[in-house]
Design an enzyme around this catalytic site. Structure first.
Site, PDB file in Angstrom:
ATOM      1  N   HIS A  42      37.768  39.043  20.626  1.00 58.69           N
ATOM      2  CA  HIS A  42      37.348  38.314  19.496  1.00 58.69           C
ATOM      3  C   HIS A  42      37.170  39.287  18.191  1.00 58.69           C
ATOM      4  O   HIS A  42      35.963  39.270  17.606  1.00 58.69           O
ATOM      5  CB  HIS A  42      36.235  37.616  20.016  1.00 58.69           C
ATOM      6  CG  HIS A  42      36.222  36.186  20.578  1.00 58.69           C
ATOM      7  ND1 HIS A  42      35.475  35.773  21.575  1.00 58.69           N
ATOM      8  CD2 HIS A  42      37.293  35.384  20.732  1.00 58.69           C
ATOM      9  CE1 HIS A  42      35.862  34.634  22.051  1.00 58.69           C
ATOM     10  NE2 HIS A  42      37.093  34.447  21.489  1.00 58.69           N
ATOM     11  N   HIS A  76      38.401  37.386  27.941  1.00 59.91           N
ATOM     12  CA  HIS A  76      37.430  36.711  28.418  1.00 59.91           C
ATOM     13  C   HIS A  76      37.823  35.967  29.553  1.00 59.91           C
ATOM     14  O   HIS A  76      37.086  34.887  29.750  1.00 59.91           O
ATOM     15  CB  HIS A  76      37.254  35.530  27.286  1.00 59.91           C
ATOM     16  CG  HIS A  76      37.132  36.232  25.729  1.00 59.91           C
ATOM     17  ND1 HIS A  76      38.336  36.531  24.961  1.00 59.91           N
ATOM     18  CD2 HIS A  76      36.312  37.114  25.071  1.00 59.91           C
ATOM     19  CE1 HIS A  76      38.073  37.030  23.940  1.00 59.91           C
ATOM     20  NE2 HIS A  76      37.035  37.439  23.967  1.00 59.91           N
ATOM     21  N   CYS A  98      38.378  40.799  31.760  1.00 66.09           N
ATOM     22  CA  CYS A  98      37.415  41.994  32.063  1.00 66.09           C
ATOM     23  C   CYS A  98      36.837  41.875  33.459  1.00 66.09           C
ATOM     24  O   CYS A  98      36.658  40.667  33.925  1.00 66.09           O
ATOM     25  CB  CYS A  98      36.196  41.717  31.163  1.00 66.09           C
ATOM     26  SG  CYS A  98      35.011  43.155  31.644  1.00 66.09           S
ATOM     27  N   HIS A 127      33.493  28.378  24.298  1.00 68.98           N
ATOM     28  CA  HIS A 127      33.539  29.717  24.365  1.00 68.98           C
ATOM     29  C   HIS A 127      34.670  30.086  25.571  1.00 68.98           C
ATOM     30  O   HIS A 127      34.670  29.330  26.435  1.00 68.98           O
ATOM     31  CB  HIS A 127      32.510  30.511  24.489  1.00 68.98           C
ATOM     32  CG  HIS A 127      32.765  32.253  24.293  1.00 68.98           C
ATOM     33  ND1 HIS A 127      33.276  32.729  25.381  1.00 68.98           N
ATOM     34  CD2 HIS A 127      32.790  33.027  23.385  1.00 68.98           C
ATOM     35  CE1 HIS A 127      33.393  34.097  25.091  1.00 68.98           C
ATOM     36  NE2 HIS A 127      32.872  34.018  23.828  1.00 68.98           N
ATOM     37  N   GLU A 129      35.177  32.241  27.726  1.00 64.61           N
ATOM     38  CA  GLU A 129      34.787  32.802  28.999  1.00 64.61           C
ATOM     39  C   GLU A 129      33.948  31.757  29.779  1.00 64.61           C
ATOM     40  O   GLU A 129      34.174  31.144  30.785  1.00 64.61           O
ATOM     41  CB  GLU A 129      33.357  33.801  28.858  1.00 64.61           C
ATOM     42  CG  GLU A 129      32.740  34.312  29.986  1.00 64.61           C
ATOM     43  CD  GLU A 129      31.767  35.229  30.070  1.00 64.61           C
ATOM     44  OE1 GLU A 129      31.786  36.073  28.833  1.00 64.61           O
ATOM     45  OE2 GLU A 129      30.872  35.591  30.889  1.00 64.61           O
ATOM     46  N   THR A 166      28.394  36.483  30.335  1.00 65.78           N
ATOM     47  CA  THR A 166      28.136  38.031  30.201  1.00 65.78           C
ATOM     48  C   THR A 166      27.626  38.683  28.838  1.00 65.78           C
ATOM     49  O   THR A 166      27.219  39.754  28.920  1.00 65.78           O
ATOM     50  CB  THR A 166      29.402  38.791  30.420  1.00 65.78           C
ATOM     51  OG1 THR A 166      30.572  38.292  29.337  1.00 65.78           O
ATOM     52  CG2 THR A 166      30.112  38.531  31.698  1.00 65.78           C
ATOM     53  N   ASN A 224      29.335  38.379  21.825  1.00 64.20           N
ATOM     54  CA  ASN A 224      28.281  39.682  21.897  1.00 64.20           C
ATOM     55  C   ASN A 224      27.746  40.100  20.613  1.00 64.20           C
ATOM     56  O   ASN A 224      26.554  40.758  20.482  1.00 64.20           O
ATOM     57  CB  ASN A 224      28.853  40.908  22.744  1.00 64.20           C
ATOM     58  CG  ASN A 224      29.992  41.611  22.192  1.00 64.20           C
ATOM     59  OD1 ASN A 224      29.596  42.564  21.173  1.00 64.20           O
ATOM     60  ND2 ASN A 224      31.410  41.196  22.106  1.00 64.20           N
ATOM     61  N   SER A 266      33.822  44.270  20.502  1.00 65.48           N
ATOM     62  CA  SER A 266      35.221  44.109  20.101  1.00 65.48           C
ATOM     63  C   SER A 266      35.378  44.727  18.586  1.00 65.48           C
ATOM     64  O   SER A 266      36.651  44.217  18.010  1.00 65.48           O
ATOM     65  CB  SER A 266      35.792  42.736  20.418  1.00 65.48           C
ATOM     66  OG  SER A 266      34.788  41.787  19.677  1.00 65.48           O
TER      67      SER A 266
HETATM   68  S1  SF4 Z   1      31.318  42.592  26.696  1.00 60.68           S
HETATM   69 FE1  SF4 Z   1      31.090  43.044  28.935  1.00 60.68          FE
HETATM   70  S2  SF4 Z   1      32.028  41.315  30.123  1.00 60.68           S
HETATM   71 FE2  SF4 Z   1      32.664  41.311  27.874  1.00 60.68          FE
HETATM   72  S3  SF4 Z   1      34.576  42.624  27.779  1.00 60.68           S
HETATM   73 FE3  SF4 Z   1      32.718  44.086  27.560  1.00 60.68          FE
HETATM   74  S4  SF4 Z   1      32.284  44.775  29.437  1.00 60.68           S
HETATM   75 FE4  SF4 Z   1      33.506  42.937  29.926  1.00 60.68          FE
END
Ligand code: SF4
Length: 285
Positions: A42, A76, A98, A127, A129, A166, A224, A266
């Site tokens: 993302h 994701h 991941c 989303h 995920e 996550t 995140n 990201s």
């Molecule tokens: S934030 Fe966590 S779950 Fe998402 S890609 Fe990175 S390590 Fe994997």
């Protein structure tokens, strides 16, 4: 003179580095056309760079990918139906999901086979995920936006597992899980917030003990990155999320002696560096 503190850790996580490496390796290995199914990660800067460097196109569905091509599954993850469609179409699948997201898929699969109901706490039901994990068993898995937790009614708590996306805010998740445990003592809770997410949020929690302003560099679509901002705001500290240095407003910094900055999992380091440089110019002029 104001101070700017860079959170540690920040930026690319293990899962994002792995997805980018896999895209590079796939380009080296295959001469066929290669497609990303949705944004690999993302962050538009990363996607633009990969598309132009590796000549890989991003498409939104398997239908858009010609037979005989290679498809890269995003970091994701994706629902099992997507893999089935790709196989049926004779595509070569490279899975950049991941491994920590895949762990959630495995958990769903395990408890679905025991006919348990699963609540998947997320920040958005659209989303990628969430779509992937719910797709493991749409009959037994219910996605619930974490801010709606107080409206949740669980008629059969002893037969229910609560899981999490996550990348949720650790602070918001703790409150939500405490609320659920209190309301439904028989419920089983299996949080899946990943280490990279917790570590980046803990760094912000530490910095806001002395900083009064937080800047997060990341995409508005990055869960995140949004959670990093949420963590700052939930302890009462003003924060902004920006995609790049052009979105900085110099008025934000007036009256702040200590400022914290971080970047989502990201966000490329080069974008963070440009933002740091511009903020330093503003606060040191
Ligand atoms: S934030 Fe966590 S779950 Fe998402 S890609 Fe990175 S390590 Fe994997």
């Amino acid at each position: 003179m104001a101070n700017l503190f860079i959170a540690s850790p920040h930026g690319f996580c293990f899962g994002i580095n792995r997805a980018i490496d896999l895209a590079r390796e796939t380009r080296e290995k295959y001469s066929e056309d290669i497609y990303f199914l949705g944004e690999l990660v993302h962050n538009q800067h990363v996607v633009d760079w990969l598309e132009s460097e590796l000549k890989i196109r991003t498409v939104q569905s398997i239908d858009q990918i010609p037979r005989g091509s290679v498809v890269i599954i995003r970091a994701h993850g994706a629902p099992p139906q997507t893999y089935n469609q790709a196989v049926a179409k004779g595509l070569t699948i490279v899975d950049a999901s991941c491994p920590l997201v895949l762990k959630s898929h495995q958990t769903v699969s395990k408890f679905s086979s025991q006919n348990k109901k699963i609540i998947f706490l997320c920040n958005s039901i659209t989303h990628d995920e969430t779509i992937g994990v719910v797709g493991e068993n749409p009959y037994l898995v219910t996605p619930v936006v974490i801010s709606d937790i107080s409206t949740l009614d669980i008629p059969d708590p002893q037969n229910c597992i609560v899981m999490t996306q996550t990348t949720l805010s650790t602070l918001e998740t703790k409150d939500a899980l405490d609320f659920l445990k209190n309301k439904y003592p028989q419920i089983t809770i299996m949080p899946h917030i990943c280490q990279a997410t917790s570590d980046r949020q803990n760094a912000i929690i530490e910095l806001v003990k002395t900083c009064t302003l937080v800047i997060i560099v990341g995409s508005s679509t990055s869960a995140n990155s949004n959670s990093l901002q949420k963590v700052a705001e939930s302890v009462g500290v003003k924060s902004f999320i920006i995609d790049n240095a052009s979105e900085i407003n110099y008025k934000w910094f007036a009256g702040h002696q200590n400022i914290a900055i971080s970047s989502g999992a990201s966000t490329p380091e080069s974008i963070l560096e440009e933002v740091v440089q511009k903020i330093n110019e503003i606060i040191h002029q």
